[in-house]
Design a protein around this motif. Structure first.
Motif, PDB file in Angstrom:
ATOM      1  N   THR A 149       0.806  -1.225   0.000  1.00  0.00           N
ATOM      2  CA  THR A 149       0.000   0.000   0.000  1.00  0.00           C
ATOM      3  C   THR A 149       0.841   1.278   0.000  1.00  0.00           C
ATOM      4  O   THR A 149       0.281   2.370  -0.016  1.00  0.00           O
ATOM      5  CB  THR A 149      -0.939   0.039   1.228  1.00  0.00           C
ATOM      6  OG1 THR A 149      -0.144   0.147   2.420  1.00  0.00           O
ATOM      7  CG2 THR A 149      -1.831  -1.192   1.292  1.00  0.00           C
ATOM      8  N   SER A 150       2.178   1.171   0.007  1.00  0.00           N
ATOM      9  CA  SER A 150       3.016   2.345   0.207  1.00  0.00           C
ATOM     10  C   SER A 150       3.954   2.603  -0.969  1.00  0.00           C
ATOM     11  O   SER A 150       4.472   1.662  -1.589  1.00  0.00           O
ATOM     12  CB  SER A 150       3.858   2.170   1.481  1.00  0.00           C
ATOM     13  OG  SER A 150       4.775   3.229   1.619  1.00  0.00           O
ATOM     14  N   LYS A 154       5.003   6.915   2.035  1.00  0.00           N
ATOM     15  CA  LYS A 154       3.659   7.111   2.610  1.00  0.00           C
ATOM     16  C   LYS A 154       2.700   6.107   1.989  1.00  0.00           C
ATOM     17  O   LYS A 154       2.915   5.596   0.882  1.00  0.00           O
ATOM     18  CB  LYS A 154       3.161   8.535   2.335  1.00  0.00           C
ATOM     19  CG  LYS A 154       3.012   8.847   0.859  1.00  0.00           C
ATOM     20  CD  LYS A 154       2.661  10.299   0.616  1.00  0.00           C
ATOM     21  CE  LYS A 154       2.550  10.618  -0.874  1.00  0.00           C
ATOM     22  NZ  LYS A 154       3.790  10.362  -1.633  1.00  0.00           N
ATOM     23  N   GLN A 155       1.622   5.826   2.690  1.00  0.00           N
ATOM     24  CA  GLN A 155       0.581   4.953   2.159  1.00  0.00           C
ATOM     25  C   GLN A 155      -0.237   5.725   1.135  1.00  0.00           C
ATOM     26  O   GLN A 155      -0.674   6.850   1.384  1.00  0.00           O
ATOM     27  CB  GLN A 155      -0.328   4.440   3.280  1.00  0.00           C
ATOM     28  CG  GLN A 155      -1.371   3.445   2.799  1.00  0.00           C
ATOM     29  CD  GLN A 155      -2.092   2.742   3.930  1.00  0.00           C
ATOM     30  OE1 GLN A 155      -1.553   2.624   5.032  1.00  0.00           O
ATOM     31  NE2 GLN A 155      -3.304   2.273   3.677  1.00  0.00           N
ATOM     32  N   VAL A 156      -0.458   5.101  -0.034  1.00  0.00           N
ATOM     33  CA  VAL A 156      -1.215   5.768  -1.096  1.00  0.00           C
ATOM     34  C   VAL A 156      -2.390   4.914  -1.590  1.00  0.00           C
ATOM     35  O   VAL A 156      -3.105   5.321  -2.505  1.00  0.00           O
ATOM     36  CB  VAL A 156      -0.319   6.152  -2.297  1.00  0.00           C
ATOM     37  CG1 VAL A 156       0.723   7.169  -1.875  1.00  0.00           C
ATOM     38  CG2 VAL A 156       0.341   4.928  -2.912  1.00  0.00           C
ATOM     39  N   TYR A 158      -5.785   3.278  -0.133  1.00  0.00           N
ATOM     40  CA  TYR A 158      -6.714   3.211   0.994  1.00  0.00           C
ATOM     41  C   TYR A 158      -8.017   2.558   0.508  1.00  0.00           C
ATOM     42  O   TYR A 158      -7.998   1.435   0.050  1.00  0.00           O
ATOM     43  CB  TYR A 158      -6.953   4.617   1.568  1.00  0.00           C
ATOM     44  CG  TYR A 158      -5.801   5.147   2.377  1.00  0.00           C
ATOM     45  CD1 TYR A 158      -5.701   4.890   3.739  1.00  0.00           C
ATOM     46  CD2 TYR A 158      -4.810   5.928   1.787  1.00  0.00           C
ATOM     47  CE1 TYR A 158      -4.651   5.380   4.495  1.00  0.00           C
ATOM     48  CE2 TYR A 158      -3.749   6.426   2.536  1.00  0.00           C
ATOM     49  CZ  TYR A 158      -3.677   6.151   3.891  1.00  0.00           C
ATOM     50  OH  TYR A 158      -2.638   6.640   4.643  1.00  0.00           O
ATOM     51  N   GLN A 162      -7.942  -0.548   2.666  1.00  0.00           N
ATOM     52  CA  GLN A 162      -7.778  -0.151   4.059  1.00  0.00           C
ATOM     53  C   GLN A 162      -8.927  -0.669   4.915  1.00  0.00           C
ATOM     54  O   GLN A 162      -8.723  -1.087   6.070  1.00  0.00           O
ATOM     55  CB  GLN A 162      -7.686   1.370   4.168  1.00  0.00           C
ATOM     56  CG  GLN A 162      -7.460   1.890   5.571  1.00  0.00           C
ATOM     57  CD  GLN A 162      -6.146   1.427   6.181  1.00  0.00           C
ATOM     58  OE1 GLN A 162      -5.191   1.126   5.457  1.00  0.00           O
ATOM     59  NE2 GLN A 162      -6.086   1.358   7.508  1.00  0.00           N
ATOM     60  N   GLY A 411      -6.993   5.602  -9.109  1.00  0.00           N
ATOM     61  CA  GLY A 411      -6.189   5.511  -7.904  1.00  0.00           C
ATOM     62  C   GLY A 411      -4.733   5.412  -8.286  1.00  0.00           C
ATOM     63  O   GLY A 411      -4.367   5.607  -9.452  1.00  0.00           O
ATOM     64  N   HIS A 412      -3.893   5.088  -7.312  1.00  0.00           N
ATOM     65  CA  HIS A 412      -2.448   5.086  -7.517  1.00  0.00           C
ATOM     66  C   HIS A 412      -1.880   3.670  -7.493  1.00  0.00           C
ATOM     67  O   HIS A 412      -2.376   2.795  -6.781  1.00  0.00           O
ATOM     68  CB  HIS A 412      -1.770   5.909  -6.416  1.00  0.00           C
ATOM     69  CG  HIS A 412      -2.045   7.367  -6.502  1.00  0.00           C
ATOM     70  ND1 HIS A 412      -1.070   8.291  -6.792  1.00  0.00           N
ATOM     71  CD2 HIS A 412      -3.185   8.079  -6.347  1.00  0.00           C
ATOM     72  CE1 HIS A 412      -1.593   9.499  -6.806  1.00  0.00           C
ATOM     73  NE2 HIS A 412      -2.882   9.389  -6.524  1.00  0.00           N
ATOM     74  N   ARG A 517     -13.150   9.535  -3.919  1.00  0.00           N
ATOM     75  CA  ARG A 517     -12.548  10.199  -2.756  1.00  0.00           C
ATOM     76  C   ARG A 517     -13.480  10.136  -1.545  1.00  0.00           C
ATOM     77  O   ARG A 517     -13.034   9.899  -0.411  1.00  0.00           O
ATOM     78  CB  ARG A 517     -12.207  11.649  -3.109  1.00  0.00           C
ATOM     79  CG  ARG A 517     -11.074  11.808  -4.130  1.00  0.00           C
ATOM     80  CD  ARG A 517     -10.664  13.262  -4.268  1.00  0.00           C
ATOM     81  NE  ARG A 517      -9.651  13.437  -5.299  1.00  0.00           N
ATOM     82  CZ  ARG A 517      -9.912  13.859  -6.543  1.00  0.00           C
ATOM     83  NH1 ARG A 517     -11.161  14.159  -6.899  1.00  0.00           N
ATOM     84  NH2 ARG A 517      -8.933  13.991  -7.421  1.00  0.00           N
ATOM     85  N   TYR A 522      -7.479   7.255  -2.072  1.00  0.00           N
ATOM     86  CA  TYR A 522      -6.438   8.271  -2.209  1.00  0.00           C
ATOM     87  C   TYR A 522      -6.271   8.546  -3.703  1.00  0.00           C
ATOM     88  O   TYR A 522      -5.931   7.645  -4.485  1.00  0.00           O
ATOM     89  CB  TYR A 522      -5.141   7.764  -1.610  1.00  0.00           C
ATOM     90  CG  TYR A 522      -3.965   8.721  -1.733  1.00  0.00           C
ATOM     91  CD1 TYR A 522      -3.703   9.654  -0.738  1.00  0.00           C
ATOM     92  CD2 TYR A 522      -3.109   8.671  -2.825  1.00  0.00           C
ATOM     93  CE1 TYR A 522      -2.616  10.525  -0.831  1.00  0.00           C
ATOM     94  CE2 TYR A 522      -2.028   9.526  -2.936  1.00  0.00           C
ATOM     95  CZ  TYR A 522      -1.793  10.450  -1.940  1.00  0.00           C
ATOM     96  OH  TYR A 522      -0.721  11.312  -2.042  1.00  0.00           O
ATOM     97  N   GLU A 524      -4.714  11.722  -6.026  1.00  0.00           N
ATOM     98  CA  GLU A 524      -4.091  13.047  -6.073  1.00  0.00           C
ATOM     99  C   GLU A 524      -3.441  13.281  -7.440  1.00  0.00           C
ATOM    100  O   GLU A 524      -3.185  12.333  -8.192  1.00  0.00           O
ATOM    101  CB  GLU A 524      -3.030  13.176  -4.977  1.00  0.00           C
ATOM    102  CG  GLU A 524      -3.554  12.985  -3.559  1.00  0.00           C
ATOM    103  CD  GLU A 524      -4.528  14.065  -3.128  1.00  0.00           C
ATOM    104  OE1 GLU A 524      -4.435  15.196  -3.673  1.00  0.00           O
ATOM    105  OE2 GLU A 524      -5.379  13.795  -2.259  1.00  0.00           O
TER     106      GLU A 524
END
Length: 528
Positions: A149-150, A154-156, A158, A162, A411-412, A517, A522, A524
């Motif tokens: 997840t990271s 940082k975790q990206v 969720y 999550q 998402g990422h 969102r 997550y 961005e």
């Protein structure tokens, strides 16, 4: 009811057998049925059972011979399948509809569970079809129980990932150096199986396990549903949107969508792995010298053709640090075609033999492994690649390594290009940790909606490892957390498409991303 005073008298047994036979016949279990009774006779027996339950018909205590059931003539021979040359001719026939919903998700792995839950939570009526006895796919049935997840800072990831982590409670564990490596959590596959089922139940998804979707129903350029083979025969499951989460793109391929298969040079696929667990290990006895000696012996025997292939880096780690029973060992490779059932059977048996060859040698030579026993192997091989259904977009290696952002992002993603040797040696590019195959820490790419949609059938989507990607890019986006990003995004997209009366590719991207969102995803750096 009165029985003979003599408990084992012939009269006692005769009455018992007569009454049992009458009762079974009334409820549809006549003697003919055990010999393959025709369906019309079973239907007649069912009606008799319904009449009896309503207080009509024959009393079970009645000693008179039961009236023979009416036999309706069976189908004529011309209506049955027949062999002609190398084919079987199947006459046109009506197929009963088993169930119908807004969204039908085929495949109950992590991507399918995410798609089904997210669509249902957004108001769609959802059916999930899974061929195995429970949901979870590779995560539960193949013991592939590590999540990523990271982006290493940082975790990206969720969203539903999550949520599943939090629902897992004490059965999900976070690695101590979180979030400074890709791998962030490991979990108990049995517990995650129940977590997934609970999420589906709470979202009111109708879940059918043990049901194989075998054919797509396509009419006037749109998919109307799928045909399934059940214990009761061929049935249909209909939906306004169908999401193929089979991993192999079975329904998309059957619907006629084009796909790619294997690496361009020779068509070979990434290697597969049999995950397994051990008990009886004693970490206190393990030493670096003993591990090195055992590993050298394994390599020597492998070179001589007397020992199976294995993933060297993983084997070295396990020998130096004997794992707890809850660790799934990832070092047993095989390679081949997962779409060929006979070959897949052979490979599965081969892999299970290899596991015991490792353990036999370790018991004899590896410190800390003298009492090692295999406690569990995957129900299935861990499969990494098969069909890649061509989409509106195709994710490629440069999109990943350049951390490319997409206007249709769901998402990422961040995982490296991790190719397991298609020749089955066990080697993987993960072991090299080559910076040219990885994103720098803190960077991630976008997983686009377009890789899940296609140009031919507007209400059919794919999620998971069968989405549109090159051989190299799939080596990154195939991992479970990335597949769940796809599943959650496409599930929300399907619900919004149904609400607004448009096709999947016409959904307003701003509204889709805002909804994601809101649902905890997550997301961005989306380009305007």
């Amino acid at each position: 009811m009165q029985w003979s005073d003599k408990p084992n008298s012939p009269y006692d047994r005769r009455r018992f057998l007569q009454m049992s036979a009458a009762g079974l016949a009334a409820f549809g279990f006549g003697a003919e049925q055990g010999r393959g009774a025709p369906s019309n006779l079973r239907a007649e027996n069912k009606v008799q059972g319904q009449n009896l339950a309503a207080g009509q018909g024959r009393d079970l205590g009645d000693r008179s011979p039961p009236a023979p059931a009416a036999v309706i003539p069976s189908a004529s021979p011309s209506e049955n399948p027949r062999v002609e040359g190398g084919y079987v001719m199947v006459p046109a026939r009506k197929t009963p509809v088993l169930a119908e919903a807004d969204v039908v998700v085929c495949g109950g792995g992590p991507a399918g569970v995410a798609a089904a839950c997210s669509a249902a939570r957004r108001g769609a009526k959802v059916i999930l079809l899974e061929r195995w006895p429970s949901v979870g796919g590779m995560a539960t049935n193949a013991l592939v129980n590590i999540w990523h997840t990271s982006d290493r800072t940082k975790q990206v990831i969720y969203g539903l990932v999550q949520e599943a982590i939090e629902r897992g409670g004490r059965y999900v564990h976070r690695y101590p150096n979180y979030p400074h490596q890709y791998e962030t959590h490991w979990f108990d596959p049995e517990a995650m199986r129940l977590v997934f089922h609970q999420m589906l139940e709470e979202a009111k998804v109708r879940t059918f396990c043990g049901l194989q979707a075998v054919e797509s129903v396509v009419e006037d350029g749109r998919i109307r549903g799928v045909l399934v083979d059940s214990k009761r025969g061929r049935r249909a499951v209909l939906g306004r949107v169908v999401i193929d989460a089979t991993g192999d793109g079975d329904l998309a391929a059957n619907a006629g969508l084009p796909f790619d298969f294997g690496r361009p040079s020779d068509g070979r696929l990434q290697g597969m792995t049999m995950m397994y667990r051990l008990i009886g290990l004693d970490p206190a006895q393990a030493t670096p010298e003993g591990a090195a000696r055992t590993l050298a012996r394994m390599r020597q025997l492998r070179q001589e053709g007397k020992f199976p292939p294995f993933f060297d880096k993983a084997a070295e780690h396990y020998l130096r640090h004997p794992p707890a029973w809850s660790t799934s060992l990832n070092m047993c490779p095989v390679s081949g075609n997962p779409l060929d059932e006979e070959e897949l059977t052979r490979l599965s048996v081969q892999a299970r033999r290899q596991v015991y060859q490792y353990v036999d040698l370790w018991r004899a030579e590896a410190p800390g492994f003298q009492k090692a026993e295999v406690v569990q192997m995957g129900f299935s091989l861990g499969i990494r690649e098969s069909r890649r259904v061509r989409g509106l977009k195709t994710l490629d290696a440069q999109m990943i390594l350049n951390a490319q952002k997409q206007p249709d992002a769901l998402g990422h993603g961040f995982w490296m290009i991790d190719i397991h040797d298609p020749l089955g040696s066990g080697h993987t590019t993960w072991a090299e940790q080559n910076p040219r195959q990885m994103l720098p820490p803190g960077q991630s790419y976008h997983i686009p909606l377009g890789m899940c949609l296609n140009r031919q059938i507007p209400n059919l989507a794919v999620v998971g490892r069968c989405a549109s990607a090159t051989h190299e890019a799939l080596a990154s986006v195939r991992i479970q957390t990335h597949c769940m990003v796809m599943g959650q995004g496409v599930g929300v997209c399907a619900a919004l498409a149904l609400q607004t009366g448009c096709d999947l590719a016409q959904v307003d991207l701003g509204k889709l991303q805002a909804a994601l969102r809101t649902d905890g995803v997550y997301l961005e750096d989306v380009p305007k």
